[in-house]
Design a protein around this motif. Structure first.
Motif, PDB file in Angstrom:
ATOM      1  N   LEU A  62      -8.456  -2.836   0.538  1.00  0.00           N
ATOM      2  CA  LEU A  62      -7.514  -3.800   1.095  1.00  0.00           C
ATOM      3  C   LEU A  62      -6.779  -4.542  -0.017  1.00  0.00           C
ATOM      4  CD1 LEU A  62      -9.898  -5.497   3.708  1.00  0.00           C
ATOM      5  CD2 LEU A  62      -8.368  -3.548   4.104  1.00  0.00           C
ATOM      6  N   ILE A  63      -5.583  -5.000   0.300  1.00  0.00           N
ATOM      7  CA  ILE A  63      -4.854  -5.984  -0.500  1.00  0.00           C
ATOM      8  C   ILE A  63      -4.636  -7.197   0.395  1.00  0.00           C
ATOM      9  CG2 ILE A  63      -2.683  -6.572  -1.624  1.00  0.00           C
ATOM     10  CD1 ILE A  63      -4.269  -4.659  -3.299  1.00  0.00           C
ATOM     11  N   VAL A  64      -5.053  -8.369  -0.085  1.00  0.00           N
ATOM     12  CA  VAL A  64      -4.934  -9.609   0.691  1.00  0.00           C
ATOM     13  C   VAL A  64      -4.011 -10.547  -0.067  1.00  0.00           C
ATOM     14  CG1 VAL A  64      -6.206 -11.474   1.831  1.00  0.00           C
ATOM     15  CG2 VAL A  64      -7.309  -9.250   1.467  1.00  0.00           C
ATOM     16  N   ARG A  65      -3.049 -11.147   0.638  1.00  0.00           N
ATOM     17  CA  ARG A  65      -2.031 -11.941  -0.033  1.00  0.00           C
ATOM     18  C   ARG A  65      -1.527 -13.059   0.868  1.00  0.00           C
ATOM     19  NH1 ARG A  65       2.196  -7.320  -1.195  1.00  0.00           N
ATOM     20  NH2 ARG A  65       3.636  -8.978  -1.618  1.00  0.00           N
ATOM     21  N   THR A  66      -1.009 -14.111   0.251  1.00  0.00           N
ATOM     22  CA  THR A  66      -0.340 -15.174   0.992  1.00  0.00           C
ATOM     23  C   THR A  66       1.093 -14.746   1.292  1.00  0.00           C
ATOM     24  OG1 THR A  66       0.208 -16.212  -1.127  1.00  0.00           O
ATOM     25  CG2 THR A  66      -1.722 -17.061   0.043  1.00  0.00           C
ATOM     26  N   VAL A  67       1.765 -15.496   2.136  1.00  0.00           N
ATOM     27  CA  VAL A  67       3.098 -15.126   2.582  1.00  0.00           C
ATOM     28  C   VAL A  67       4.082 -15.018   1.420  1.00  0.00           C
ATOM     29  CG1 VAL A  67       3.781 -17.520   3.067  1.00  0.00           C
ATOM     30  CG2 VAL A  67       4.908 -15.632   4.280  1.00  0.00           C
ATOM     31  N   ASP A  68       3.926 -15.858   0.399  1.00  0.00           N
ATOM     32  CA  ASP A  68       4.853 -15.839  -0.741  1.00  0.00           C
ATOM     33  C   ASP A  68       4.304 -15.070  -1.941  1.00  0.00           C
ATOM     34  OD1 ASP A  68       2.865 -17.549  -1.589  1.00  0.00           O
ATOM     35  OD2 ASP A  68       4.208 -19.234  -2.040  1.00  0.00           O
ATOM     36  N   ARG A  69       3.174 -14.435  -1.773  1.00  0.00           N
ATOM     37  CA  ARG A  69       2.515 -13.624  -2.800  1.00  0.00           C
ATOM     38  C   ARG A  69       2.060 -14.452  -4.014  1.00  0.00           C
ATOM     39  NH1 ARG A  69       2.399 -10.720  -7.173  1.00  0.00           N
ATOM     40  NH2 ARG A  69       1.749  -8.511  -7.216  1.00  0.00           N
TER      41      ARG A  69
END
Length: 264
Positions: free
Chosen positions: A240-247
C-alpha cells in the motif's frame, strides 16, 4: 527538443523521491513497532490508501516550449531513456518503447484542452508486467502496462530559476521534499482529462481510524492482498501507499517487510 537545455539538471529535478516506510526499518530489513517520523497532523486528517504496484518507476517529462510545441522525455527512476525525436531510445525495461505512444497521446490531449500555464509537467507511473521481476502477479504473457501515481508542474519562472542553480542544489531541493506535487483533486482532474490509467484507490480513512500498531497494520493490509491491476492474472499486490490529500505526508507499507519481521 531544446538543444541548450541541461538534461542532467532536468534529470535531477524530476527524479522521484524515496518514500519512507510506515513503521521504522531496523536491522536486517525488519520493522520496528515505532512509526517512522510520526505525522504532525490531527486525527481528523483524511488519508488516501492506494495499491503499491510492483514494477519499474518511470517518468514522462513534458516541456512546453514558447512556440507552443510540447517536447517530452521518458525516464526510469535514475536516468533519462528517450527524448522526443530520437530514432532509438535506451532499451532499459522496455520503458521508453512502451511509454512513447502514451506520451504522444498525452500531448495530443493537452493540445486540445490545456491552457498551458506550466513549463514543465512530470507524470510518474509504475511500468509493470512485461519483463519486470514481479510480472507473474499481473500477467502470464509478459503483457506490459502502466499506472500513474503522482504529478507535479513548474511554471516558466520556477523552471528557469531551478535550472539556474548548480546541480547539487537542485538535488538538495528535491531531497528536501520541495517538488510541488499535485493534491488528490488536481491529480485526478488531470488523469481523468487525459484518460490515463492510475494506481487503484483502495480506501479513504480518517487518521484516527488508521491502524498504528505493527499487528493491526498487517491485518489491515491483508484486506488488499490481491492486486487490482492484473491483466491476464490477478496475483498478489506489493503493498500500500498511504498519503494525505496534499501529499505532505506519504508512507509505503509492503507485504514483504511485515512478513520478514514476523519470521524473526
Amino acid at each position: 527538443m531544446n538543444k541548450n537545455m541541461d538534461l542532467h539538471k532536468i534529470n535531477s529535478l524530476t527524479k522521484y523521491p524515496s518514500i519512507l516506510t510506515y513503521h521504522q526499518l531496523g536491522e536486517k530489513g525488519r520493522l520496528n513497532e515505532a512509526l517512522t517520523e510520526p505525522a504532525g497532523f490531527g486525527a481528523a486528517e483524511h488519508l488516501y490508501v492506494y495499491e503499491k504496484v510492483d514494477g519499474e518507476n518511470s517518468r514522462i517529462i513534458l516541456l512546453s516550449q514558447p512556440s507552443g510545441e510540447i517536447d517530452y522525455l521518458i525516464g526510469s527512476r535514475e536516468e533519462l531513456l528517450y527524448a522526443k525525436g530520437d530514432r532509438v531510445g535506451n532499451p532499459y525495461g522496455n520503458i521508453a518503447e512502451f511509454l512513447r505512444p502514451v506520451a504522444e497521446r498525452i500531448i495530443a490531449g493537452l493540445a486540445q484542452s490545456d491552457p498551458r500555464e506550466w513549463a514543465l509537467t512530470v507524470l510518474y507511473q509504475e511500468s509493470y508486467g512485461g519483463k519486470t521481476k514481479a510480472s507473474r502477479h499481473y500477467s502470464d504473457n509478459k503483457t506490459q502496462n502502466y499506472r500513474v501515481f503522482d504529478v507535479f508542474s513548474l511554471d516558466r519562472e520556477q523552471l528557469d530559476a531551478m535550472l539556474a542553480l548548480p546541480q547539487e542544489q537542485i538535488a538538495s531541493w528535491r531531497d528536501r521534499g520541495n517538488q510541488p506535487f499535485y493534491d488528490e483533486t488536481a491529480k485526478k482532474n488531470l488523469t481523468d482529462l487525459l484518460n490515463l490509467q492510475t494506481a487503484p484507490l483502495l480506501d479513504q480513512i480518517d487518521r484516527s481510524e488508521f491502524p498504528v500498531s505493527f499487528a493491526d497494520t498487517f491485518a489491515y493490509m491483508q484486506r488488499f492482498e490481491q492486486t487490482q491491476v492484473g491483466m491476464e492474472v490477478a496475483g498478489r499486490a506489493e503493498g500500500l501507499i498511504v498519503r494525505t490529500v496534499d501529499r505532505s505526508w506519504i508512507r509505503k507499507i509492503r507485504f514483504e517487510d511485515y512478513e520478514r519481521t514476523f519470521r524473526k
